[in-house]
Design an enzyme around this catalytic site. Structure first.
Site, PDB file in Angstrom:
ATOM      1  CG  ASP A  15      -6.723  10.315   4.214  1.00  0.00           C
ATOM      2  OD1 ASP A  15      -7.873   9.858   4.104  1.00  0.00           O
ATOM      3  OD2 ASP A  15      -6.423  11.480   3.885  1.00  0.00           O
ATOM      4  CG  MET A  28      -1.482  10.622  -3.726  1.00  0.00           C
ATOM      5  SD  MET A  28      -1.211   8.892  -3.218  1.00  0.00           S
ATOM      6  CE  MET A  28       0.471   8.609  -3.814  1.00  0.00           C
ATOM      7  CG  HIS A 174     -10.890  16.602   4.221  1.00  0.00           C
ATOM      8  ND1 HIS A 174     -11.210  15.410   3.598  1.00  0.00           N
ATOM      9  CD2 HIS A 174     -12.059  17.072   4.734  1.00  0.00           C
ATOM     10  CE1 HIS A 174     -12.494  15.193   3.708  1.00  0.00           C
ATOM     11  NE2 HIS A 174     -13.039  16.176   4.401  1.00  0.00           N
ATOM     12  CG  ASP A 179      -8.240  13.168   7.540  1.00  0.00           C
ATOM     13  OD1 ASP A 179      -8.355  13.783   8.621  1.00  0.00           O
ATOM     14  OD2 ASP A 179      -8.693  13.613   6.466  1.00  0.00           O
TER      15      ASP A 179
END
Length: 204
Positions: A15, A28, A174, A179
């Protein structure tokens, strides 16, 4: 090739939390991964998704961001600019971790949906390390897997429409590692699921 000689696949649930829709202009900010299990000629064997995990928060690579995307993760870009890992170091550490947990198997990245997370992960791997431990196509999309097993159009699929027994009991927070662990459980359930009518490929 004999089925017995096929190299096992090690599924790694990944994730990514990012601050925009595409890598390069956007960053990211965190990367979480959890080993979901191994599939070989005898079927799928689930792993404890909390046992082998990886997590890093990364320094942003640009000044651009989409406020709505950033708000999803709740991460602080200013803190990450000061304290986040350098992407080259974080992605090298991730690649080493993948190779370590996947000894004797071929690593496969799995995501829900995989398209967004794979786009960031693969771009970052090539940009900052020059290679990917998953190759260029070692990616499994759980949404597609469910659609195929359930006999549904892909765009009709959402977690809310899946049978409850397939879903993890963990909350989707999140936070990238939370996750990844949650989705590792979803993948294990999907791989063992015979389909809505008890037909189709099962696993041990």
């Amino acid at each position: 090739m004999s089925a017995r000689r096929i190299k096992p696949s090690l599924y790694i649930s990944v994730d990514v939390e990012a601050d925009g829709p595409i890598p390069g202009p956007y960053s990211m900010l965190s990367l979480g991964a959890a080993v979901a299990g191994t599939q070989d000629a005898d079927g799928f064997t689930a792993a404890d998704p909390e046992r082998q995990t990886f997590y890093r928060e990364l320094r942003p690579i640009s000044d651009e961001f989409v406020p709505e995307a950033l708000a999803v993760s709740g991460l602080d870009r200013e803190r990450l600019a000061a304290e986040g890992a350098e992407p080259a170091l974080a992605l090298a550490e991730f690649s080493d971790w993948v190779r370590e947990v996947a000894v004797g198997a071929q690593p496969v990245m799995a995501g829900y949906p995989a398209s967004y997370d794979w786009t960031f992960l693969y771009w970052y791997l090539i940009r900052f390390t020059g290679q990917s431990p998953f190759g260029h196509s070692g990616c499994l999309d759980m949404k597609t897997l469910y659609a195929a097993k359930a006999g549904l159009p892909l765009r009709a699929v959402a977690k809310g429409t899946m049978p409850r027994e397939l879903l993890s009991r963990r909350r989707h927070t999140h936070h990238a590692l939370d996750d990844a662990i949650e989705q590792a459980e979803l993948l294990a359930n999907l791989l063992r699921w015979p389909g809505p009518h008890g037909a189709g490929p099962g696993a041990a």
